[in-house]
Motif scaffolding. Structure first.
Motif, PDB file in Angstrom:
ATOM      1  N   PHE A 119       0.933  -1.123   0.022  1.00 30.56           N
ATOM      2  CA  PHE A 119      -0.012   0.061   0.130  1.00 30.56           C
ATOM      3  C   PHE A 119       0.817   1.181  -0.108  1.00 30.56           C
ATOM      4  O   PHE A 119       1.780   1.305   0.677  1.00 30.56           O
ATOM      5  N   ARG A 120       0.512   2.364  -0.838  1.00 29.59           N
ATOM      6  CA  ARG A 120       1.428   3.387  -0.951  1.00 29.59           C
ATOM      7  C   ARG A 120       1.160   4.344   0.324  1.00 29.59           C
ATOM      8  O   ARG A 120       0.276   4.487   0.923  1.00 29.59           O
ATOM      9  N   GLN A 121       2.420   4.844   0.552  1.00 25.18           N
ATOM     10  CA  GLN A 121       2.428   5.656   1.952  1.00 25.18           C
ATOM     11  C   GLN A 121       1.522   7.065   1.734  1.00 25.18           C
ATOM     12  O   GLN A 121       0.840   7.392   2.357  1.00 25.18           O
ATOM     13  N   HIS A 122       1.695   7.599   0.532  1.00 32.92           N
ATOM     14  CA  HIS A 122       1.263   9.062   0.225  1.00 32.92           C
ATOM     15  C   HIS A 122      -0.326   9.093   0.166  1.00 32.92           C
ATOM     16  O   HIS A 122      -1.182  10.011   0.655  1.00 32.92           O
ATOM     17  N   ASP A 123      -0.942   7.990  -0.431  1.00 33.44           N
ATOM     18  CA  ASP A 123      -2.525   8.124  -0.691  1.00 33.44           C
ATOM     19  C   ASP A 123      -3.139   6.821   0.085  1.00 33.44           C
ATOM     20  O   ASP A 123      -4.543   6.888  -0.061  1.00 33.44           O
ATOM     21  N   GLN A 124      -2.309   5.847   0.636  1.00 33.81           N
ATOM     22  CA  GLN A 124      -3.269   4.717   1.037  1.00 33.81           C
ATOM     23  C   GLN A 124      -2.864   4.679   2.729  1.00 33.81           C
ATOM     24  O   GLN A 124      -3.697   4.633   3.465  1.00 33.81           O
ATOM     25  N   LYS A 125      -1.720   4.354   2.960  1.00 41.08           N
ATOM     26  CA  LYS A 125      -1.292   4.545   4.265  1.00 41.08           C
ATOM     27  C   LYS A 125      -1.638   5.809   5.261  1.00 41.08           C
ATOM     28  O   LYS A 125      -2.375   5.452   6.354  1.00 41.08           O
TER      29      LYS A 125
END
Ligand code: URP
Ligand code: ZN
Ligand code: ZN
Ligand code: ZN
Length: 457
Positions: A320-326
């Motif tokens: 999961f991407r940090q910038h828009d999911q995490k």
């Protein structure tokens, strides 16, 4: 041009090591020997001074998984491509129906998504609820699709988790089919109670994810899964085992003669819970379930791996991407999508920190990353072996190479790498997938949709 020959490599299997040429044609290994005569026009890979391993098998991945309000960021194409670059040529992913959804409907959804894979793939069927319909559908996917392993989540209560009664139903139906049950072991209700307490105290940062899922939560559920399997006289496979408490339960069961298969992942062998102390929400990249454990558990896992108590090192690849999911969990760790990437780095990490560090032999490396998952999940000797007649899935590894893992250079479609900065000994130089050179010296030549679905026995 059709065939391919890998010349003069150190061929390594779970049992052996010898110098040979391997000639592949029609997607299969057709000859192994010294100085093989091959037809004109055969593609040649010179593996002198390098190892030739069976293609890696990762029996635990989640490509494009709808989960916790989002979807894991590698799809079946990008995820299998990253795997190929890292020496993994086969995955077993999970069909995960939502509660009350038909297993057949979920199967059709996942099978359709997976058509874009560039390497061969199979599925475990997660069973997220139980009743007459589910029992019939378990039988149907076993018969029609060769799905010979089922998965239960003891965590994620209220979502995809099952209760003990449902779990017994799944074990009994699987037993009747001669299929294997695999279990994610964490006491779901205990986790929920701990989460509520922490959030009520304003403890919402990523590090509290780990506090809400201490090792005893896993040890309890691992022991319970083993006991429920025992109650039906069945073997059981524990996915992503992380801690001493769980190992204790496994050792006890094995001493009593119960067959318990165990999987762990590189992150549980190589990281400790200090990762959750990183500033600026960076700890979120390590939010996965079970969480990364305090120091001490890692050595216990390495020991268990070296003495054969752990059968498979998979990745639980679920990016999961940090910038828009995490960031969905910026103010509440319970909303951080659980999971991280790992498929691209598994073989190199296990070579570096296993073999080169003196903790594993080359044969053990092949056994836990290639051969045992094939045997346990009904793919052997088509997969997981270097023998005439096996699929031509191989990778060549140059032990002299050096590199450093970084999200800025990896192929996984995610903006963090939980092994950022880890130094790597050796490198995958060539990967052969179904007899074709799909990766060579940094050049990824994978073909979208070339992967085949694997019926298993
Ligand atoms: O945190 C994780 N492991 N996410 C993927 C789903 C699972 O539990 O394996
Ligand atoms: Zn899990
Ligand atoms: Zn031991
Ligand atoms: Zn998983």
């Amino acid at each position: 041009m059709s065939g391919i020959v890998i010349r003069n490599g150190q061929v390594v299997t779970a049992l052996d090591q010898y110098v040979a040429d391997i000639y592949c044609d029609g997607g299969k290994i057709v000859a192994i020997g010294e100085r093989l005569d091959v037809p004109a026009g055969t593609e040649v890979v010179d593996a002198s001074g390098q190892y030739v391993f069976p293609g890696g098998i990762d029996a635990h991945t989640h490509m494009e998984l709808p989960f916790m309000g989002t979807v894991s960021s590698d799809d079946f194409f990008t995820g299998t491509a990253a795997g190929v670059a890292g020496g993994t040529t086969t995955i077993i992913d999970f069909i995960i129906p939502s509660r009350n959804q038909s297993l057949i409907e979920a199967r059709d959804f996942w099978m359709n998504n997976a058509k874009k894979a560039c390497a061969d793939y199979g599925f475990h069927m997660a069973v997220t609820w139980y009743g007459e319909q589910v029992e019939q559908e378990m039988r149907r996917v076993h018969r029609e699709d060769g799905i010979s392993s089922f998965k239960v989540f003891m965590a994620y209560t209220g979502a995809i988790g099952v209760d003990d009664d449902e779990m017994i139903g799944v074990i009994d139906t699987a037993a009747d089919l001669g299929a294997l049950v695999t279990a994610h072991c964490e006491h779901g209700l205990a986790v929920q109670a701990l989460q509520r307490k922490l959030v009520a105290q304003g403890k919402t940062a990523p590090r509290y994810h780990a506090e809400s899922r201490p090792s005893w939560v896993e040890g309890e559920a691992t022991n319970r899964a083993i006991m429920l399997a025992k109650c039906s006289g069945q073997p059981i496979y524990i996915v992503h085992l992380t801690c001493k408490e769980s190992l204790d339960a496994v050792v006890r069961a094995r001493q009593e003669g119960q067959l318990v298969y165990v999987e762990t992942c590189p992150q549980y062998l190589l990281l400790d819970d200090s990762v959750y102390d990183k500033p600026d929400f960076e700890g979120a990249a390590y939010v996965m379930s079970p969480p990364i454990r305090p120091k001490g558990h890692q050595d216990a896992l390495w020991h268990a791996l070296s003495c054969g108590l752990i059968h498979h090192v998979a990745t639980d690849h679920c990016p999961f991407r940090q910038h828009d999911q995490k960031v969905m969990g910026l103010h509440d760790f319970t909303r951080i999508p659980n999971g991280a990437a790992g498929i691209e780095n598994r073989m190199a990490l296990m070579y570096t920190y296993g073999v080169a560090a003196g903790r594993l032999t080359l044969q053990q490396l092949v056994d836990v990353c290639c051969t045992q998952p094939a045997k346990i999940f009904g793919l052997y000797p088509r997969k997981g072996a270097i023998r005439v007649g096996s699929d031509a899935d191989l990778f060549v590894y140059d032990p002299a190479a050096r590199s450093t893992i970084s999200a800025s250079t990896h192929r996984q479609r995610v903006d963090r790498n939980i092994f950022e900065g880890f130094e790597i000994r050796g490198a995958v130089t060539n990967t052969v997938v179904a007899g074709k050179l799909a990766f060579t010296n940094g050049d990824l030549r994978v073909e979208r949709g070339a992967g085949r679905y694997l019926h298993r026995t």
